[in-house]
Design a protein around this motif. Structure first.
Motif, PDB file in Angstrom:
ATOM      1  N   PRO A  83       0.810  -1.215   0.000  1.00 23.64           N
ATOM      2  CA  PRO A  83       0.000   0.000   0.000  1.00 23.64           C
ATOM      3  C   PRO A  83       0.846   1.269   0.000  1.00 23.64           C
ATOM      4  O   PRO A  83       1.945   1.306   0.557  1.00 23.64           O
ATOM      5  N   PHE A  84       0.313   2.300  -0.634  1.00 26.57           N
ATOM      6  CA  PHE A  84       0.892   3.639  -0.573  1.00 26.57           C
ATOM      7  C   PHE A  84       0.173   4.367   0.558  1.00 26.57           C
ATOM      8  O   PHE A  84      -1.028   4.174   0.774  1.00 26.57           O
ATOM      9  N   ASP A  85       0.888   5.210   1.291  1.00 29.36           N
ATOM     10  CA  ASP A  85       0.305   5.857   2.474  1.00 29.36           C
ATOM     11  C   ASP A  85      -0.939   6.665   2.126  1.00 29.36           C
ATOM     12  O   ASP A  85      -1.951   6.571   2.813  1.00 29.36           O
ATOM     13  N   PHE A  86      -0.870   7.458   1.061  1.00 23.75           N
ATOM     14  CA  PHE A  86      -2.000   8.305   0.663  1.00 23.75           C
ATOM     15  C   PHE A  86      -2.119   8.330  -0.856  1.00 23.75           C
ATOM     16  O   PHE A  86      -1.112   8.316  -1.547  1.00 23.75           O
ATOM     17  N   ALA A  87      -3.351   8.403  -1.331  1.00 22.89           N
ATOM     18  CA  ALA A  87      -3.621   8.575  -2.757  1.00 22.89           C
ATOM     19  C   ALA A  87      -4.632   9.702  -2.898  1.00 22.89           C
ATOM     20  O   ALA A  87      -5.684   9.686  -2.258  1.00 22.89           O
ATOM     21  N   ILE A  88      -4.290  10.683  -3.722  1.00 22.14           N
ATOM     22  CA  ILE A  88      -5.168  11.816  -3.982  1.00 22.14           C
ATOM     23  C   ILE A  88      -5.572  11.764  -5.448  1.00 22.14           C
ATOM     24  O   ILE A  88      -4.705  11.795  -6.328  1.00 22.14           O
ATOM     25  N   PRO A  89      -6.876  11.651  -5.711  1.00 25.72           N
ATOM     26  CA  PRO A  89      -7.317  11.633  -7.108  1.00 25.72           C
ATOM     27  C   PRO A  89      -7.062  12.981  -7.777  1.00 25.72           C
ATOM     28  O   PRO A  89      -7.341  14.024  -7.201  1.00 25.72           O
ATOM     29  N   LEU A  90      -6.510  12.937  -8.968  1.00 29.51           N
ATOM     30  CA  LEU A  90      -6.291  14.130  -9.776  1.00 29.51           C
ATOM     31  C   LEU A  90      -7.176  14.034 -11.013  1.00 29.51           C
ATOM     32  O   LEU A  90      -7.813  13.004 -11.250  1.00 29.51           O
ATOM     33  N   GLN A  91      -7.177  15.053 -11.825  1.00 30.92           N
ATOM     34  CA  GLN A  91      -7.967  15.027 -13.051  1.00 30.92           C
ATOM     35  C   GLN A  91      -7.463  13.931 -13.985  1.00 30.92           C
ATOM     36  O   GLN A  91      -6.347  13.460 -13.868  1.00 30.92           O
ATOM     37  N   GLU A  92      -8.318  13.569 -14.905  1.00 33.89           N
ATOM     38  CA  GLU A  92      -7.979  12.610 -15.964  1.00 33.89           C
ATOM     39  C   GLU A  92      -7.541  11.248 -15.423  1.00 33.89           C
ATOM     40  O   GLU A  92      -6.583  10.652 -15.901  1.00 33.89           O
ATOM     41  N   ASP A  93      -8.229  10.772 -14.409  1.00 28.36           N
ATOM     42  CA  ASP A  93      -7.960   9.448 -13.843  1.00 28.36           C
ATOM     43  C   ASP A  93      -6.507   9.256 -13.415  1.00 28.36           C
ATOM     44  O   ASP A  93      -5.946   8.164 -13.551  1.00 28.36           O
ATOM     45  N   CYS A  94      -5.895  10.281 -12.941  1.00 29.09           N
ATOM     46  CA  CYS A  94      -4.520  10.224 -12.452  1.00 29.09           C
ATOM     47  C   CYS A  94      -4.554  10.299 -10.932  1.00 29.09           C
ATOM     48  O   CYS A  94      -5.453  10.904 -10.348  1.00 29.09           O
ATOM     49  N   LYS A  95      -3.579   9.668 -10.291  1.00 31.01           N
ATOM     50  CA  LYS A  95      -3.502   9.703  -8.837  1.00 31.01           C
ATOM     51  C   LYS A  95      -2.134  10.203  -8.392  1.00 31.01           C
ATOM     52  O   LYS A  95      -1.102   9.819  -8.932  1.00 31.01           O
ATOM     53  N   LEU A  96      -2.170  11.069  -7.383  1.00 30.33           N
ATOM     54  CA  LEU A  96      -0.961  11.506  -6.696  1.00 30.33           C
ATOM     55  C   LEU A  96      -0.800  10.605  -5.494  1.00 30.33           C
ATOM     56  O   LEU A  96      -1.693  10.526  -4.641  1.00 30.33           O
ATOM     57  N   LEU A  97       0.298   9.875  -5.432  1.00 29.91           N
ATOM     58  CA  LEU A  97       0.581   8.977  -4.323  1.00 29.91           C
ATOM     59  C   LEU A  97       1.613   9.635  -3.420  1.00 29.91           C
ATOM     60  O   LEU A  97       2.611  10.181  -3.906  1.00 29.91           O
ATOM     61  N   ILE A  98       1.374   9.589  -2.122  1.00 25.56           N
ATOM     62  CA  ILE A  98       2.295  10.189  -1.163  1.00 25.56           C
ATOM     63  C   ILE A  98       2.752   9.114  -0.188  1.00 25.56           C
ATOM     64  O   ILE A  98       1.931   8.406   0.402  1.00 25.56           O
ATOM     65  N   GLU A  99       4.055   9.008  -0.032  1.00 25.86           N
ATOM     66  CA  GLU A  99       4.657   8.114   0.937  1.00 25.86           C
ATOM     67  C   GLU A  99       5.347   8.957   2.008  1.00 25.86           C
ATOM     68  O   GLU A  99       6.078   9.895   1.686  1.00 25.86           O
ATOM     69  N   VAL A 100       5.114   8.633   3.259  1.00 23.88           N
ATOM     70  CA  VAL A 100       5.768   9.323   4.371  1.00 23.88           C
ATOM     71  C   VAL A 100       6.906   8.420   4.836  1.00 23.88           C
ATOM     72  O   VAL A 100       6.675   7.305   5.301  1.00 23.88           O
ATOM     73  N   ASP A 101       8.128   8.904   4.671  1.00 22.10           N
ATOM     74  CA  ASP A 101       9.309   8.102   4.997  1.00 22.10           C
ATOM     75  C   ASP A 101       9.844   8.472   6.368  1.00 22.10           C
ATOM     76  O   ASP A 101      10.471   9.510   6.548  1.00 22.10           O
ATOM     77  N   GLY A 102       9.595   7.591   7.328  1.00 21.49           N
ATOM     78  CA  GLY A 102      10.127   7.752   8.675  1.00 21.49           C
ATOM     79  C   GLY A 102      11.365   6.904   8.857  1.00 21.49           C
ATOM     80  O   GLY A 102      11.956   6.397   7.894  1.00 21.49           O
ATOM     81  N   ALA A 103      11.753   6.712  10.101  1.00 23.76           N
ATOM     82  CA  ALA A 103      12.973   5.960  10.423  1.00 23.76           C
ATOM     83  C   ALA A 103      12.915   4.516   9.922  1.00 23.76           C
ATOM     84  O   ALA A 103      13.940   3.954   9.542  1.00 23.76           O
ATOM     85  N   LEU A 104      11.734   3.919   9.901  1.00 20.81           N
ATOM     86  CA  LEU A 104      11.614   2.529   9.450  1.00 20.81           C
ATOM     87  C   LEU A 104      12.007   2.346   7.991  1.00 20.81           C
ATOM     88  O   LEU A 104      12.380   1.251   7.577  1.00 20.81           O
TER      89      LEU A 104
END
Length: 118
Positions: free
Chosen positions: A48-69
């Protein structure tokens, strides 16, 4: 499942992910947590990706939060799998937030980059 180490995404998120969650809600941005693609696997289960934000034209912005792990070898391997998966797709964009830096500042920069598409 609980005895095997599986937790719900609300209980299992880091404080850094919780902060991103809070900031996205505060900005009233629609998003999905722990968003996974069946084809993006690190073995038996989808990664899984931490967050997915729907964008226009069926595109998704995926955000990963990189901590110490994310310094652990297993996490680096999974991160590499995710990055290759995103690179193979035209409809996905991946951005990373370094938890050791100002999270709000990084998130604001990411959202500003894609504000025209949200």
């Amino acid at each position: 499942d609980f005895q095997q180490g599986y937790r719900c995404t609300s209980c299992n998120k880091s404080r850094h992910e919780a902060k991103v969650d809070f900031l996205l809600r505060k900005k009233k941005i629609r998003f999905l947590k722990e968003f996974a693609f069946d084809e993006c696997r690190g073995g038996k289960y989808p990664l899984p990706f931490d967050f997915a934000i729907p964008l226009q034209e069926d595109c998704k912005l995926l955000i990963e939060v990189d901590g110490a792990l994310h310094e652990l070898a297993a996490k680096r391997k999974n991160d590499a799998i995710k990055e290759r998966f995103v690179e193979s797709r035209d409809d996905l964009v991946l951005r990373r937030i370094d938890a050791s830096r100002d999270i709000q500042e990084q998130l604001d920069e990411i959202l500003e980059e894609f504000e025209d598409l949200m």
